[in-house]
Design a protein around this motif. Sequence first.
Motif, PDB file in Angstrom:
ATOM      1  N   ILE A  12      82.768  71.145 140.567  1.00 21.49           N
ATOM      2  CA  ILE A  12      84.117  71.711 140.473  1.00 21.49           C
ATOM      3  C   ILE A  12      84.570  72.084 141.877  1.00 21.49           C
ATOM      4  N   PRO A  13      85.494  71.333 142.473  1.00 20.11           N
ATOM      5  CA  PRO A  13      85.932  71.643 143.841  1.00 20.11           C
ATOM      6  C   PRO A  13      86.717  72.940 143.890  1.00 20.11           C
ATOM      7  N   GLU A  14      86.655  73.600 145.050  1.00 25.55           N
ATOM      8  CA  GLU A  14      87.389  74.854 145.209  1.00 25.55           C
ATOM      9  C   GLU A  14      88.885  74.623 145.172  1.00 25.55           C
ATOM     10  N   HIS A  15      89.325  73.562 145.844  1.00 23.86           N
ATOM     11  CA  HIS A  15      90.737  73.162 145.775  1.00 23.86           C
ATOM     12  C   HIS A  15      90.817  71.692 146.147  1.00 23.86           C
ATOM     13  N   VAL A  16      92.014  71.147 146.325  1.00 19.53           N
ATOM     14  CA  VAL A  16      92.156  69.696 146.498  1.00 19.53           C
ATOM     15  C   VAL A  16      91.765  69.219 147.886  1.00 19.53           C
ATOM     16  N   GLY A  17      91.516  70.140 148.824  1.00 19.66           N
ATOM     17  CA  GLY A  17      91.163  69.753 150.183  1.00 19.66           C
ATOM     18  C   GLY A  17      92.366  69.739 151.098  1.00 19.66           C
ATOM     19  N   THR A  18      92.124  69.837 152.402  1.00 19.39           N
ATOM     20  CA  THR A  18      93.221  69.915 153.365  1.00 19.39           C
ATOM     21  C   THR A  18      94.020  68.625 153.454  1.00 19.39           C
ATOM     22  N   ARG A  19      93.412  67.512 153.046  1.00 23.02           N
ATOM     23  CA  ARG A  19      94.112  66.223 153.034  1.00 23.02           C
ATOM     24  C   ARG A  19      94.309  65.706 151.605  1.00 23.02           C
ATOM     25  N   GLY A  20      94.044  66.554 150.628  1.00 22.37           N
ATOM     26  CA  GLY A  20      94.194  66.136 149.243  1.00 22.37           C
ATOM     27  C   GLY A  20      93.103  65.204 148.784  1.00 22.37           C
ATOM     28  N   GLU A  21      91.984  65.151 149.530  1.00 24.92           N
ATOM     29  CA  GLU A  21      90.937  64.182 149.260  1.00 24.92           C
ATOM     30  C   GLU A  21      90.169  64.447 147.968  1.00 24.92           C
ATOM     31  N   ARG A  22      90.325  65.644 147.394  1.00 19.39           N
ATOM     32  CA  ARG A  22      89.575  65.967 146.176  1.00 19.39           C
ATOM     33  C   ARG A  22      90.499  66.123 144.959  1.00 19.39           C
ATOM     34  N   SER A  23      91.680  65.557 145.050  1.00 17.14           N
ATOM     35  CA  SER A  23      92.664  65.712 143.967  1.00 17.14           C
ATOM     36  C   SER A  23      92.164  65.132 142.648  1.00 17.14           C
ATOM     37  N   ILE A  24      91.594  63.930 142.698  1.00 17.04           N
ATOM     38  CA  ILE A  24      91.126  63.300 141.456  1.00 17.04           C
ATOM     39  C   ILE A  24      89.943  64.072 140.886  1.00 17.04           C
ATOM     40  N   GLU A  25      89.037  64.536 141.751  1.00 11.49           N
ATOM     41  CA  GLU A  25      87.934  65.368 141.274  1.00 11.49           C
ATOM     42  C   GLU A  25      88.458  66.624 140.586  1.00 11.49           C
TER      43      GLU A  25
END
Length: 461
Positions: free
Chosen positions: A236-249
């Motif tokens: 479970i990622p903390e958020h989508v990331g600074t570049r949005g790289e974890r949006s799908i996760e």
Amino acid sequence: MLTEMRIQNFKAWRETGIIRLAPITVFFGANSAGKTSLLQFLLLLKQTAESPDRRRVLHLGDLYSLVDLGNFKDITFKHSLERKLEFSLSWNLPKPYSYRDLTGTSNNLFWSQVNFRAVIGTDVKGTPTLDSFAYELSDTEDDAPVSVEMRQSRNSAKRYSMKATNYRLKRAVGRAWELPVPVRFYGFPDIATIYYQNAAFVSDLTLQLERQLRQLYYLGPLREEPSRTYTWSGEIPEHVGTRGERSIEAILASADRKIVPRKRATGLLFPAMISKWLTRLSLLAEFNPKEIAKDRKEYEVSVKTRGSDTTVLLPDVGFGVSQVLPVVVECFYAPANSTVIIEQPELHLHPRVQSELADLFIEAIRAREDNQDRNMQFIIESHSEHFLRRIQRRVAEGEITPEDIAIYYCEPGANGAQLRELPVDLYGEISGWPDEFFGDEFGDLAARLEAASKREQAAHA
């Protein structure tokens, strides 16, 4: 939620004045006017609080930090080490806090609002040193606020005094000497609660500031391009990331979460909420992250554009979809009571979609989850006139109040960058528009009509 900020002697800013921070705060202005510096300052505080080095006053950055600001001279106004960095930050607590003085020396404490301020200078080597910091505690009652301060000793740079206003600190017997250096720029040393019998609450103040800074999330203007496949192992990622790289996760990890857009509305499962907004933004008709094969960790995102019967993968549609997807996901994925900083959410988007982004943020600050308000806050840097016009319209329609938004215009000045708040009234009107706020629209119109007239006259000459 952050409510106010003030910065002195940071980069282009000699003095920002008090910046009111609303649930939706938007900074406009010309390029290199100082907008980004305001966001960088908050990220500087966040990465310092998250640094494992408790002795470092400020973590100015490295290859792995949110921002890399160089050295202290690089961040001071006009690059002068004679100047001190001064700032304050205020916020409201999600729940009021109380502390009982068991010694009976002072009244019990109760607060729901905190104001923090600090002054940072340098030593002879140019290394940041903490001059002082203070917490001011208040609530909605008329009682005078209580403040607790630590200040560097005149006799030693490694010793500090501690005092309180409107609260009497009781010294422990045999503990008459001064305190050691604080933790980073904001933390009372652990030994402070031993030196004073009724100061246990100061540890909670440190934790409250750290919690507020850790609830800051940042999404930059340069977002990752879409992939044909994604790997997700259940984390479970903390958020989508600074570049949005974890949006799908983030979408996959939130499959069972239900978001209620506002009170008395019907809730939607998280993937359905994302799909709803991509459809409303007129970007897609269908959005479906799915497992490639059973018991595999690989996923793909199939989509269908409006008016098409063909299902394709995410990289096969317009670039704008992948760029706005992290914005949509972060609005509803970031933890409750978070402050999300977003640079240029409108990048690569059609003007109509830029307008709809305003409605996205409005719905996000109203959203509920698990029968609780999510209490989200957004600090946005933007260049979009269409985004602003939609906000004005929603104020005029009564969808949001002027208190829900804060709009600022940044511009260069002779004595540093200048910040001007643009008040919005109940009718959505903005007073004090700067000249050529979004370019000289009427000047261009007049020039075009004049040029057309001259060409027509020349054609008939």
